[in-house]
Design an enzyme around this catalytic site. Sequence first.
Site, PDB file in Angstrom:
ATOM      1  N   LYS A 190       0.838  -1.271   0.283  1.00  0.00           N
ATOM      2  CA  LYS A 190       0.018  -0.235   0.099  1.00  0.00           C
ATOM      3  C   LYS A 190       0.927   0.663  -0.134  1.00  0.00           C
ATOM      4  CE  LYS A 190      -1.700   1.650   3.765  1.00  0.00           C
ATOM      5  NZ  LYS A 190      -1.384   3.108   4.360  1.00  0.00           N
ATOM      6  N   ASN A 191       1.690   1.301   0.982  1.00  0.00           N
ATOM      7  CA  ASN A 191       2.540   3.031   0.925  1.00  0.00           C
ATOM      8  C   ASN A 191       3.628   2.614   0.011  1.00  0.00           C
ATOM      9  OD1 ASN A 191       1.336   3.152   3.005  1.00  0.00           O
ATOM     10  ND2 ASN A 191       3.244   2.636   4.780  1.00  0.00           N
ATOM     11  N   ARG A 221      -4.297  10.560   5.841  1.00  0.00           N
ATOM     12  CA  ARG A 221      -2.999  11.391   5.648  1.00  0.00           C
ATOM     13  C   ARG A 221      -2.457  11.604   3.875  1.00  0.00           C
ATOM     14  NH1 ARG A 221      -1.947  13.427  10.246  1.00  0.00           N
ATOM     15  NH2 ARG A 221       0.219  13.900   9.242  1.00  0.00           N
ATOM     16  N   CYS A 245      -4.395  13.511  13.749  1.00  0.00           N
ATOM     17  CA  CYS A 245      -4.860  12.391  13.458  1.00  0.00           C
ATOM     18  C   CYS A 245      -4.500  10.967  14.265  1.00  0.00           C
ATOM     19  CB  CYS A 245      -3.279  11.365  12.280  1.00  0.00           C
ATOM     20  SG  CYS A 245      -3.228  10.207  12.283  1.00  0.00           S
ATOM     21  N   ARG A 269       1.663  14.306  13.631  1.00  0.00           N
ATOM     22  CA  ARG A 269       2.071  14.507  12.157  1.00  0.00           C
ATOM     23  C   ARG A 269       2.327  16.018  11.345  1.00  0.00           C
ATOM     24  NH1 ARG A 269      -0.937   8.813   9.571  1.00  0.00           N
ATOM     25  NH2 ARG A 269       1.044   8.475   8.570  1.00  0.00           N
ATOM     26  N   PRO A 270       2.331  16.039  11.651  1.00  0.00           N
ATOM     27  CA  PRO A 270       2.462  17.695  10.652  1.00  0.00           C
ATOM     28  C   PRO A 270       3.289  17.423   9.830  1.00  0.00           C
ATOM     29  CG  PRO A 270       4.052  17.587  12.235  1.00  0.00           C
ATOM     30  CD  PRO A 270       3.659  16.717  12.557  1.00  0.00           C
ATOM     31  N   ASP A 323       5.523  19.856   7.874  1.00  0.00           N
ATOM     32  CA  ASP A 323       5.993  20.964   8.351  1.00  0.00           C
ATOM     33  C   ASP A 323       7.268  20.446   7.383  1.00  0.00           C
ATOM     34  OD1 ASP A 323       6.450  20.144  10.390  1.00  0.00           O
ATOM     35  OD2 ASP A 323       8.271  20.873  11.499  1.00  0.00           O
ATOM     36  N   ASP A 379       4.968   0.708  12.037  1.00  0.00           N
ATOM     37  CA  ASP A 379       3.211   0.078  11.730  1.00  0.00           C
ATOM     38  C   ASP A 379       3.762  -1.827  11.603  1.00  0.00           C
ATOM     39  OD1 ASP A 379       2.899   1.947  10.548  1.00  0.00           O
ATOM     40  OD2 ASP A 379       4.019   1.757   8.070  1.00  0.00           O
ATOM     41  N   ILE A 390       8.009   7.008  16.707  1.00  0.00           N
ATOM     42  CA  ILE A 390       8.060   7.974  16.139  1.00  0.00           C
ATOM     43  C   ILE A 390       6.649   8.673  15.606  1.00  0.00           C
ATOM     44  CG2 ILE A 390       7.876   7.326  13.125  1.00  0.00           C
ATOM     45  CD1 ILE A 390      10.279   6.353  14.346  1.00  0.00           C
ATOM     46  N   ARG A 413      -8.398  -0.383   5.188  1.00  0.00           N
ATOM     47  CA  ARG A 413      -7.676   0.770   4.691  1.00  0.00           C
ATOM     48  C   ARG A 413      -6.760   0.211   4.241  1.00  0.00           C
ATOM     49  NH1 ARG A 413      -6.348   6.140   8.015  1.00  0.00           N
ATOM     50  NH2 ARG A 413      -5.049   5.389   5.850  1.00  0.00           N
TER      51      ARG A 413
HETATM   52  N1  EPU Z   1       6.893  14.605  10.674  1.00  0.00           N
HETATM   53  C1  EPU Z   1       7.115  15.882  11.560  1.00  0.00           C
HETATM   54  N2  EPU Z   1       7.149  16.851   9.995  1.00  0.00           N
HETATM   55  C2  EPU Z   1       6.987  16.341   9.165  1.00  0.00           C
HETATM   56  C3  EPU Z   1       6.454  14.957   8.818  1.00  0.00           C
HETATM   57  C4  EPU Z   1       6.399  14.312   9.631  1.00  0.00           C
HETATM   58  O1  EPU Z   1       7.132  16.190  12.722  1.00  0.00           O
HETATM   59  O2  EPU Z   1       6.726  16.779   7.747  1.00  0.00           O
HETATM   60  C5  EPU Z   1       7.187  13.459  11.987  1.00  0.00           C
HETATM   61  C6  EPU Z   1       5.397  12.763  12.102  1.00  0.00           C
HETATM   62  O3  EPU Z   1       4.780  13.723  12.923  1.00  0.00           O
HETATM   63  C7  EPU Z   1       6.379  10.951  12.830  1.00  0.00           C
HETATM   64  C8  EPU Z   1       7.585  11.115  12.322  1.00  0.00           C
HETATM   65  O4  EPU Z   1       8.101  12.351  11.890  1.00  0.00           O
HETATM   66  O5  EPU Z   1       6.680  11.587  14.080  1.00  0.00           O
HETATM   67  C9  EPU Z   1       7.836  10.079  10.812  1.00  0.00           C
HETATM   68  O6  EPU Z   1       6.456  10.476   9.876  1.00  0.00           O
HETATM   69  P1  EPU Z   1       6.767  10.237   9.060  1.00  0.00           P
HETATM   70  O7  EPU Z   1       7.184  11.489   7.578  1.00  0.00           O
HETATM   71  O8  EPU Z   1       7.567   9.039   8.626  1.00  0.00           O
HETATM   72  O9  EPU Z   1       5.188   9.314   8.567  1.00  0.00           O
HETATM   73  P2  EPU Z   1       4.257   9.605   6.943  1.00  0.00           P
HETATM   74  O10 EPU Z   1       5.485   9.450   5.954  1.00  0.00           O
HETATM   75  O11 EPU Z   1       2.740  10.098   7.023  1.00  0.00           O
HETATM   76  C10 EPU Z   1       4.679   7.395   6.401  1.00  0.00           C
HETATM   77  C11 EPU Z   1       3.992   6.060   5.840  1.00  0.00           C
HETATM   78  C12 EPU Z   1       2.739   5.661   8.101  1.00  0.00           C
HETATM   79  C13 EPU Z   1       4.154   5.032   8.312  1.00  0.00           C
HETATM   80  C14 EPU Z   1       5.201   5.996   8.918  1.00  0.00           C
HETATM   81  C15 EPU Z   1       6.495   6.218   9.302  1.00  0.00           C
HETATM   82  C16 EPU Z   1       3.108   6.206   4.645  1.00  0.00           C
HETATM   83  C17 EPU Z   1       2.033   6.536   2.991  1.00  0.00           C
HETATM   84  N3  EPU Z   1       2.640   6.031   5.328  1.00  0.00           N
HETATM   85  O12 EPU Z   1       3.465   7.739   6.835  1.00  0.00           O
HETATM   86  O13 EPU Z   1       2.238   4.343   7.309  1.00  0.00           O
HETATM   87  O14 EPU Z   1       3.634   4.753   9.583  1.00  0.00           O
HETATM   88  O15 EPU Z   1       5.531   6.619   7.304  1.00  0.00           O
HETATM   89  O16 EPU Z   1       7.141   4.311   8.907  1.00  0.00           O
HETATM   90  O17 EPU Z   1       4.006   5.948   3.209  1.00  0.00           O
HETATM   91  C18 EPU Z   1       0.658   2.601   8.058  1.00  0.00           C
HETATM   92  O18 EPU Z   1       0.875   2.211   6.758  1.00  0.00           O
HETATM   93  O19 EPU Z   1      -0.506   2.119   8.564  1.00  0.00           O
HETATM   94  C19 EPU Z   1       0.894   4.355   8.032  1.00  0.00           C
HETATM   95  C20 EPU Z   1       0.549   5.113   9.438  1.00  0.00           C
END
Ligand code: EPU
Length: 417
Positions: A20-21, A91, A115, A120-121, A123, A304, A326, A396
């Site tokens: 999926k991801n 998201r 969320c 999960r911002p 920024d 995950d 995380i 999902r």
């Molecule tokens: N974060 C920030 N600022 C940002 C982006 C992230 O502070 O601009 C923080 C987040 O709040 C979090 C950490 O950085 O604490 C890591 O977040 P990341 O951006 O890596 O997460 P994501 O890209 O939104 C993906 C997966 C998630 C998985 C995470 C961590 C996808 C579509 N989603 O999310 O998958 O948990 O990486 O490995 O790839 C799931 O499949 O159930 C799922 C939640």
Amino acid sequence: MIRIEGGRPLSGRVVIGGSKNAALPALAAALLTDEPIRLKNVPAVVDISTMVNLLERFGASWNRDQAGGLTVQVGRIAGTEAPYDLVRRMRASVLVLGPLLARAGRARVSLPGGCAIGERPIDMHLGALRKMGGTIAIEHGYVSASCGRLTGADITFPGKTVTGTENLMMASCLARGRTVLRNCAREPEVVDLAELLRAMGARVEGAGKDVIEIEGVDRLHGAEHRVIADRIEAGTYIVAAALAGEEVTVDCCEPAHLGALLEKVGESGSEITALPGAVVVRRPGGRLRSCDLATAPHPGFPTDMQAQFMAMMTQAEGRAAIVESIFEHRFMHAQELRRMGADIRIEGNTARVFGPTPLSGADVTASDLRASACLVVAGLVASGPTVVHRIYHLDRGYERIEEKLRGLGAAVEREKE
Ligand code: EPU
């Protein structure tokens, strides 16, 4: 809802679907070209339909076949707004920001908002796009971004972000000049996206390492790409087998993507054999052993898989300290596991699981995708029926989970809520 009658040992073979991801950013990448992107091994899960719905708003036409193939073509960009009702549901919708900005010069994407698993911002996505020349404003709950042609930049992410790395890789493919991305996420899904982008004519080097370099090109073309196997789906069945199995073959997965998980499952007492494209899990007699873990960006233990592993630790001898590094609120399954009889104490970002405690089936509700999977896994070893509600979370990200578990001998039924 899903009803599980616990106590049936799992055995046999389960086939893992596409990731999926990895499929989500691959679909977003279709926005970068007017030619068709043909993806294979795309899982039939709700998040994928949500992304396809979103792409339709931007002018995509698509075609899905029975064998997991999905072709998407965005001949002309017909819109640039990702509305609240879709972003709220998923998201990962934010993945359209980079490619829309690169191809259309503007994008308006609803802010994802709160969320269940943490803040999960985005920024880090926005800071990096600004460095490439994007003008970004946040107004009325939306990110409004515009630019002329994006320009290459030297960007260091302040922290690891998976979709942030993917967004910026996509944005920089069509930028003027060279982009260097530092402190990148190294997840296999990032590497898979780079492969697709290269097949589309992009010049991307270093995916899977800390530093990714992209030389912008004027245009990208259509491509064909097979999405990697879903390592989290595979991991979920591996943990289910370690907890409730005799001998289970988890087929069509990539053991190299599962290193940290396989190590922990081995440490807790199961016998793991990694074959090319498959993992065999054997549960020798005797109790599972508790082991500590801390989630971390890849190649560390995946966040995950934390919830499913916690379900397994309730049946292990000893005390397991599980640290979630995380996402700050990713322990909500612990409360539901406690209602089933688990002894779990939470302090900050550490959960201590004291085991083994017998689990008894109950009505439980999950707050996110992986928490739902955790409760299904727990139900496999509980006495009496466990009914997991709000399974739209499961749908999902897990394809036909009840069928796949039934194939291994579990008593699992989907029922109307
Ligand atoms: N974060 C920030 N600022 C940002 C982006 C992230 O502070 O601009 C923080 C987040 O709040 C979090 C950490 O950085 O604490 C890591 O977040 P990341 O951006 O890596 O997460 P994501 O890209 O939104 C993906 C997966 C998630 C998985 C995470 C961590 C996808 C579509 N989603 O999310 O998958 O948990 O990486 O490995 O790839 C799931 O499949 O159930 C799922 C939640």
